[in-house]
Design a protein around this motif. Structure first.
Motif, PDB file in Angstrom:
ATOM      1  N   PRO A 104       0.123  27.701   3.560  1.00 26.78           N
ATOM      2  CA  PRO A 104       0.213  26.984   4.830  1.00 26.78           C
ATOM      3  C   PRO A 104       0.569  25.502   4.688  1.00 26.78           C
ATOM      4  O   PRO A 104       0.803  24.816   5.674  1.00 26.78           O
ATOM      5  CB  PRO A 104      -1.179  27.134   5.442  1.00 26.78           C
ATOM      6  N   GLY A 105       0.631  25.009   3.479  1.00 29.66           N
ATOM      7  CA  GLY A 105       0.971  23.609   3.231  1.00 29.66           C
ATOM      8  C   GLY A 105       1.119  23.395   1.742  1.00 29.66           C
ATOM      9  O   GLY A 105       0.997  24.338   0.949  1.00 29.66           O
ATOM     10  N   PHE A 106       1.422  22.152   1.352  1.00 32.09           N
ATOM     11  CA  PHE A 106       1.490  21.859  -0.073  1.00 32.09           C
ATOM     12  C   PHE A 106       0.147  22.181  -0.712  1.00 32.09           C
ATOM     13  O   PHE A 106      -0.898  21.808  -0.186  1.00 32.09           O
ATOM     14  CB  PHE A 106       1.798  20.378  -0.320  1.00 32.09           C
ATOM     15  N   THR A 107       0.178  22.873  -1.826  1.00 34.11           N
ATOM     16  CA  THR A 107      -1.067  23.173  -2.527  1.00 34.11           C
ATOM     17  C   THR A 107      -1.499  21.986  -3.383  1.00 34.11           C
ATOM     18  O   THR A 107      -2.651  21.885  -3.766  1.00 34.11           O
ATOM     19  CB  THR A 107      -0.920  24.432  -3.398  1.00 34.11           C
ATOM     20  N   GLN A 108      -0.556  21.095  -3.679  1.00 30.82           N
ATOM     21  CA  GLN A 108      -0.867  19.822  -4.323  1.00 30.82           C
ATOM     22  C   GLN A 108       0.009  18.759  -3.670  1.00 30.82           C
ATOM     23  O   GLN A 108       1.231  18.821  -3.759  1.00 30.82           O
ATOM     24  CB  GLN A 108      -0.590  19.850  -5.820  1.00 30.82           C
ATOM     25  N   GLU A 109      -0.608  17.817  -2.975  1.00 34.19           N
ATOM     26  CA  GLU A 109       0.120  16.727  -2.341  1.00 34.19           C
ATOM     27  C   GLU A 109       0.083  15.504  -3.250  1.00 34.19           C
ATOM     28  O   GLU A 109      -0.978  15.104  -3.715  1.00 34.19           O
ATOM     29  CB  GLU A 109      -0.496  16.356  -0.994  1.00 34.19           C
ATOM     30  N   VAL A 110       1.253  14.923  -3.486  1.00 38.23           N
ATOM     31  CA  VAL A 110       1.353  13.716  -4.290  1.00 38.23           C
ATOM     32  C   VAL A 110       1.851  12.598  -3.374  1.00 38.23           C
ATOM     33  O   VAL A 110       2.854  12.756  -2.687  1.00 38.23           O
ATOM     34  CB  VAL A 110       2.321  13.908  -5.478  1.00 38.23           C
ATOM     35  N   VAL A 111       1.129  11.485  -3.343  1.00 40.14           N
ATOM     36  CA  VAL A 111       1.483  10.351  -2.492  1.00 40.14           C
ATOM     37  C   VAL A 111       2.210   9.311  -3.345  1.00 40.14           C
ATOM     38  O   VAL A 111       1.650   8.787  -4.308  1.00 40.14           O
ATOM     39  CB  VAL A 111       0.219   9.733  -1.832  1.00 40.14           C
ATOM     40  N   PHE A 112       3.472   9.053  -2.995  1.00 39.72           N
ATOM     41  CA  PHE A 112       4.304   8.093  -3.721  1.00 39.72           C
ATOM     42  C   PHE A 112       4.482   6.826  -2.892  1.00 39.72           C
ATOM     43  O   PHE A 112       4.655   6.886  -1.684  1.00 39.72           O
ATOM     44  CB  PHE A 112       5.704   8.679  -3.969  1.00 39.72           C
ATOM     45  N   ARG A 113       4.482   5.682  -3.559  1.00 40.20           N
ATOM     46  CA  ARG A 113       4.804   4.404  -2.922  1.00 40.20           C
ATOM     47  C   ARG A 113       5.506   3.514  -3.932  1.00 40.20           C
ATOM     48  O   ARG A 113       5.192   3.533  -5.115  1.00 40.20           O
ATOM     49  CB  ARG A 113       3.549   3.662  -2.429  1.00 40.20           C
ATOM     50  N   ARG A 114       6.453   2.715  -3.433  1.00 37.15           N
ATOM     51  CA  ARG A 114       7.099   1.712  -4.267  1.00 37.15           C
ATOM     52  C   ARG A 114       6.468   0.360  -3.957  1.00 37.15           C
ATOM     53  O   ARG A 114       6.283   0.005  -2.800  1.00 37.15           O
ATOM     54  CB  ARG A 114       8.598   1.665  -4.011  1.00 37.15           C
ATOM     55  N   CYS A 115       6.150  -0.386  -4.992  1.00 36.16           N
ATOM     56  CA  CYS A 115       5.546  -1.695  -4.826  1.00 36.16           C
ATOM     57  C   CYS A 115       6.593  -2.678  -4.313  1.00 36.16           C
ATOM     58  O   CYS A 115       7.699  -2.760  -4.871  1.00 36.16           O
ATOM     59  CB  CYS A 115       4.974  -2.181  -6.159  1.00 36.16           C
ATOM     60  N   HIS A 116       6.271  -3.412  -3.264  1.00 33.54           N
ATOM     61  CA  HIS A 116       7.196  -4.408  -2.722  1.00 33.54           C
ATOM     62  C   HIS A 116       7.353  -5.596  -3.664  1.00 33.54           C
ATOM     63  O   HIS A 116       8.381  -6.267  -3.646  1.00 33.54           O
ATOM     64  CB  HIS A 116       6.734  -4.894  -1.353  1.00 33.54           C
ATOM     65  N   SER A 117       6.363  -5.864  -4.497  1.00 35.07           N
ATOM     66  CA  SER A 117       6.413  -7.027  -5.389  1.00 35.07           C
ATOM     67  C   SER A 117       7.204  -6.747  -6.663  1.00 35.07           C
ATOM     68  O   SER A 117       8.176  -7.426  -6.964  1.00 35.07           O
ATOM     69  CB  SER A 117       5.011  -7.488  -5.756  1.00 35.07           C
ATOM     70  N   CYS A 118       6.787  -5.741  -7.419  1.00 31.41           N
ATOM     71  CA  CYS A 118       7.441  -5.477  -8.707  1.00 31.41           C
ATOM     72  C   CYS A 118       8.453  -4.338  -8.651  1.00 31.41           C
ATOM     73  O   CYS A 118       9.143  -4.082  -9.633  1.00 31.41           O
ATOM     74  CB  CYS A 118       6.397  -5.215  -9.790  1.00 31.41           C
ATOM     75  N   ARG A 119       8.512  -3.618  -7.527  1.00 28.10           N
ATOM     76  CA  ARG A 119       9.460  -2.523  -7.276  1.00 28.10           C
ATOM     77  C   ARG A 119       9.199  -1.267  -8.106  1.00 28.10           C
ATOM     78  O   ARG A 119      10.002  -0.351  -8.124  1.00 28.10           O
ATOM     79  CB  ARG A 119      10.918  -2.981  -7.467  1.00 28.10           C
ATOM     80  N   GLU A 120       8.081  -1.209  -8.786  1.00 27.81           N
ATOM     81  CA  GLU A 120       7.739  -0.023  -9.573  1.00 27.81           C
ATOM     82  C   GLU A 120       7.277   1.109  -8.653  1.00 27.81           C
ATOM     83  O   GLU A 120       6.684   0.872  -7.602  1.00 27.81           O
ATOM     84  CB  GLU A 120       6.641  -0.333 -10.587  1.00 27.81           C
ATOM     85  N   LEU A 121       7.544   2.329  -9.080  1.00 27.13           N
ATOM     86  CA  LEU A 121       7.122   3.522  -8.362  1.00 27.13           C
ATOM     87  C   LEU A 121       5.700   3.871  -8.773  1.00 27.13           C
ATOM     88  O   LEU A 121       5.374   3.871  -9.956  1.00 27.13           O
ATOM     89  CB  LEU A 121       8.058   4.683  -8.690  1.00 27.13           C
ATOM     90  N   ASN A 122       4.847   4.138  -7.792  1.00 25.05           N
ATOM     91  CA  ASN A 122       3.439   4.448  -8.031  1.00 25.05           C
ATOM     92  C   ASN A 122       3.081   5.808  -7.455  1.00 25.05           C
ATOM     93  O   ASN A 122       3.611   6.210  -6.417  1.00 25.05           O
ATOM     94  CB  ASN A 122       2.545   3.422  -7.332  1.00 25.05           C
ATOM     95  N   ILE A 123       2.161   6.479  -8.097  1.00 28.34           N
ATOM     96  CA  ILE A 123       1.492   7.642  -7.520  1.00 28.34           C
ATOM     97  C   ILE A 123       0.130   7.137  -7.068  1.00 28.34           C
ATOM     98  O   ILE A 123      -0.637   6.596  -7.875  1.00 28.34           O
ATOM     99  CB  ILE A 123       1.348   8.793  -8.522  1.00 28.34           C
ATOM    100  N   VAL A 124      -0.152   7.293  -5.790  1.00 27.20           N
ATOM    101  CA  VAL A 124      -1.416   6.822  -5.226  1.00 27.20           C
ATOM    102  C   VAL A 124      -2.490   7.863  -5.527  1.00 27.20           C
ATOM    103  O   VAL A 124      -2.343   9.034  -5.184  1.00 27.20           O
ATOM    104  CB  VAL A 124      -1.301   6.587  -3.702  1.00 27.20           C
ATOM    105  N   ARG A 125      -3.548   7.417  -6.149  1.00 26.01           N
ATOM    106  CA  ARG A 125      -4.655   8.316  -6.486  1.00 26.01           C
ATOM    107  C   ARG A 125      -5.904   7.867  -5.752  1.00 26.01           C
ATOM    108  O   ARG A 125      -6.182   6.675  -5.660  1.00 26.01           O
ATOM    109  CB  ARG A 125      -4.886   8.308  -7.996  1.00 26.01           C
ATOM    110  N   GLU A 126      -6.627   8.831  -5.237  1.00 26.66           N
ATOM    111  CA  GLU A 126      -7.908   8.600  -4.557  1.00 26.66           C
ATOM    112  C   GLU A 126      -7.789   7.555  -3.449  1.00 26.66           C
ATOM    113  O   GLU A 126      -8.686   6.732  -3.251  1.00 26.66           O
ATOM    114  CB  GLU A 126      -8.977   8.216  -5.582  1.00 26.66           C
TER     115      GLU A 126
END
Length: 79
Positions: free
Chosen positions: A35-57
């Protein structure tokens, strides 16, 4: 039958809100799905350093420079 589906990727990094498109594609092919993703991964790019992050907890802080990450998906923004 598909038992597990995740939005984790090494390139596009889709937002968790992409589930309806995934579900529609699986439904069109007649593949039974969860019925939905069995594992959801939240991604964000940092506005300061431009690195890609996986948001945990739900900790929206860049692991590379310590800056706050935006609450909304922004991985598709130009570098």
């Amino acid at each position: 039958m598909v038992e597990e589906v995740s939005n984790q990727s090494t390139g596009y990094c889709p937002d968790v809100s992409s589930w309806p498109a995934v579900a529609e594609a699986l439904d069109r092919t007649g593949i039974h799905r969860p019925p939905g993703f069995t594992q959801e991964v939240v991604f964000r790019r940092c506005h300061s350093c431009r690195e890609l992050n996986i948001v945990r907890e739900k900790d929206f802080v860049c692991v590379f420079c310590g800056e706050d990450l935006p609450p909304e998906w922004n991985v598709g923004e130009p570098l």
